[in-house]
Design an enzyme around this catalytic site. Structure first.
Site, PDB file in Angstrom:
ATOM      1  N   ASP A 145     -76.529 -21.681 -58.672  1.00 11.99           N
ATOM      2  CA  ASP A 145     -76.813 -20.315 -59.073  1.00 11.99           C
ATOM      3  C   ASP A 145     -76.124 -19.965 -60.394  1.00 11.99           C
ATOM      4  OD1 ASP A 145     -77.718 -17.424 -58.095  1.00 11.99           O
ATOM      5  OD2 ASP A 145     -75.651 -17.240 -58.800  1.00 11.99           O
ATOM      6  N   ALA A 173     -80.139 -15.805 -58.522  1.00 13.12           N
ATOM      7  CA  ALA A 173     -81.047 -16.930 -58.775  1.00 13.12           C
ATOM      8  C   ALA A 173     -81.341 -17.675 -57.478  1.00 13.12           C
ATOM      9  CB  ALA A 173     -80.442 -17.871 -59.812  1.00 13.12           C
ATOM     10  N   ASP A 174     -80.317 -17.907 -56.680  1.00 11.98           N
ATOM     11  CA  ASP A 174     -80.509 -18.576 -55.390  1.00 11.98           C
ATOM     12  C   ASP A 174     -81.440 -17.786 -54.477  1.00 11.98           C
ATOM     13  OD1 ASP A 174     -79.327 -21.105 -54.978  1.00 11.98           O
ATOM     14  OD2 ASP A 174     -77.334 -20.247 -54.950  1.00 11.98           O
ATOM     15  N   ILE A 175     -81.077 -16.532 -54.215  1.00  8.78           N
ATOM     16  CA  ILE A 175     -81.865 -15.730 -53.278  1.00  8.78           C
ATOM     17  C   ILE A 175     -83.236 -15.411 -53.858  1.00  8.78           C
ATOM     18  CG2 ILE A 175     -81.982 -13.553 -52.019  1.00  8.78           C
ATOM     19  CD1 ILE A 175     -79.983 -15.533 -50.865  1.00  8.78           C
ATOM     20  N   SER A 178     -85.371 -18.302 -53.219  1.00  8.18           N
ATOM     21  CA  SER A 178     -85.756 -18.310 -51.798  1.00  8.18           C
ATOM     22  C   SER A 178     -86.978 -17.435 -51.566  1.00  8.18           C
ATOM     23  CB  SER A 178     -84.613 -17.788 -50.925  1.00  8.18           C
ATOM     24  OG  SER A 178     -83.492 -18.620 -50.959  1.00  8.18           O
TER      25      SER A 178
END
Length: 395
Positions: A145, A173-175, A178
């Site tokens: 991230d 960025a991660d979520i 997702s």
């Protein structure tokens, strides 16, 4: 006569979760919440989040792992062993979806990538999550991230003008990746219902971060100026940010001419309404800093709570700035079910973050606790027609 309960919308869909840490596991959890049968395929040491989050629990699994892996089953499969690869390919024959976040090319080098899986299961929907995508000059860069936020521009606009570049507090960025992955998987599944064909999905943290920066990128394209850091301000409207009251900060937005006029009347500041520097939104943006100084002369005379109540009563959006104890402990979070205790076989009663959206006709539920490592080996192997095996044969 009571109507029978409706099935969850993804009931009957099997998802193979070959991912670790956050972006992949979170996406698979959302699918599991909607009814999918999510099988978490873990290496012999387990998802690294089980032990790497630093929260000491009774058992071996961290609170971070528990937060992102409800409604899943776990099986350990060593993809570096021939027997493990055979077991894995047998499992994906039964699947509708595979989501993985290994380094690009890693599963193909092991002989279990999309090129192999799609031949044995042509209808598979296969999503690969990585830092920068499966192609392009940066495709081999590690996918975290922090690196994605740095590369996509988010860090360059986060913080105050006199501060260094700052990471967004939440892993956007991660979520974000997702959520885009779930959107793509569901779209591909709907498409498969029409065409009968599966497809490959290439999702990246970098592109998720870029997609969030709509206002800033449009400002850059429209003006040619590189956006800088503006604290809590908004790129397209002013005043719209955090301001100082007598006892701390709160946020509000008077982001059009009508709302600004209403605000000035409320503050008894008619001098601001017709001021040449503030007469239009464009002017207010140009002179934002001076405008906030003027507004805070009034805001500093009363408390945050008083101003929030006063502004809301006048129809001007406003709200307190809450820490997580306040954000989770307030009556609205409780009413919306955003603190959701679940039962865990080792930890007992543990809090989970509640379902972020609510399906009224088919409400989500916690059907399965976050799995213990390899907890469901025997039942999964039985389902795919393999003989009963000991828990460590593929480990």
């Amino acid at each position: 006569m009571t109507e029978p309960a409706r099935k969850l919308p993804l009931e009957g869909i099997r998802v193979i979760d070959v991912s670790q840490v956050m972006a992949g596991p979170f996406a698979c959890m959302l699918l599991g919440d909607l009814g999918a049968d999510v099988i978490k395929v873990e290496p012999p040491t387990g998802d690294q989040t089980r032990s790497s989050m630093g929260f000491k629990m009774k058992g071996d699994d961290s609170l971070g792992f528990i937060a992102m892996n409800r409604n899943k089953r776990s099986i350990v499969i060593d993809l570096k062993s021939e027997e493990g690869r055979e077991t894995y390919l047998k499992l994906v024959e039964t699947a509708d979806v595979v989501i993985e976040n290994y380094r690009p090319g890693a599963l193909s080098r092991l002989g279990v990538g999309y090129d192999v899986v799609s031949k044995i299961n042509p209808k598979i929907i296969y999503a690969s999550i990585s830092g920068f995508g499966q192609s392009g000059p940066w495709w081999e860069r590690p996918g975290f991230d922090l690196m994605a936020q740095a590369a996509c521009g988010v860090m360059s606009i986060t913080g105050h003008p006199d501060s260094p570049p700052t990471k967004a507090g939440a892993p956007v960025a991660d979520i974000g990746c997702s959520l885009f992955t779930v959107y793509a998987v569901l779209s591909a599944y709907i498409g498969r219902e029409k065409s009968g064909e599966g497809q490959y999905i290439d999702a990246s943290l970098y592109e998720a971060g870029l997609s969030f920066a709509v206002w800033d990128i449009c400002d850059y394209w429209g003006t040619g100026r590189i956006p800088g850091r503006i604290g809590t301000g908004n790129r397209m409207a002013a005043p719209y940010q955090a301001v100082q009251a007598s006892d701390g900060h709160f946020v509000f937005g008077a982001n059009n001419d009508r709302a600004f006029g209403k605000l000035c009347a409320l503050l008894e500041r008619p001098d601001l309404v017709d001021h040449p520097d503030y007469v239009t939104n464009a002017k207010r943006l140009e002179h934002r800093e001076a405008l906030i100084v003027e507004l805070e002369k009034s805001f500093r005379t009363r408390t945050r709570e008083e101003w929030v109540e006063t502004l809301l009563a006048a129809g001007i959006p406003a709200g307190p700035i809450l820490d997580y104890a306040e954000a989770l402990g307030n009556e609205h979070a409780q009413a919306r079910g955003m603190v959701m205790p679940i039962d865990h076989p080792v930890e007992g009663r543990v809090n989970n973050i509640g379902f972020p959206v609510k399906l009224m006709g088919t409400p989500q539920e916690v059907r399965r606790h976050p799995p213990l490592l390899d907890e469901h080996r025997e039942e999964i192997l039985a389902e795919i027609g393999l003989a009963r095996q000991g828990a460590s044969e593929d480990a």
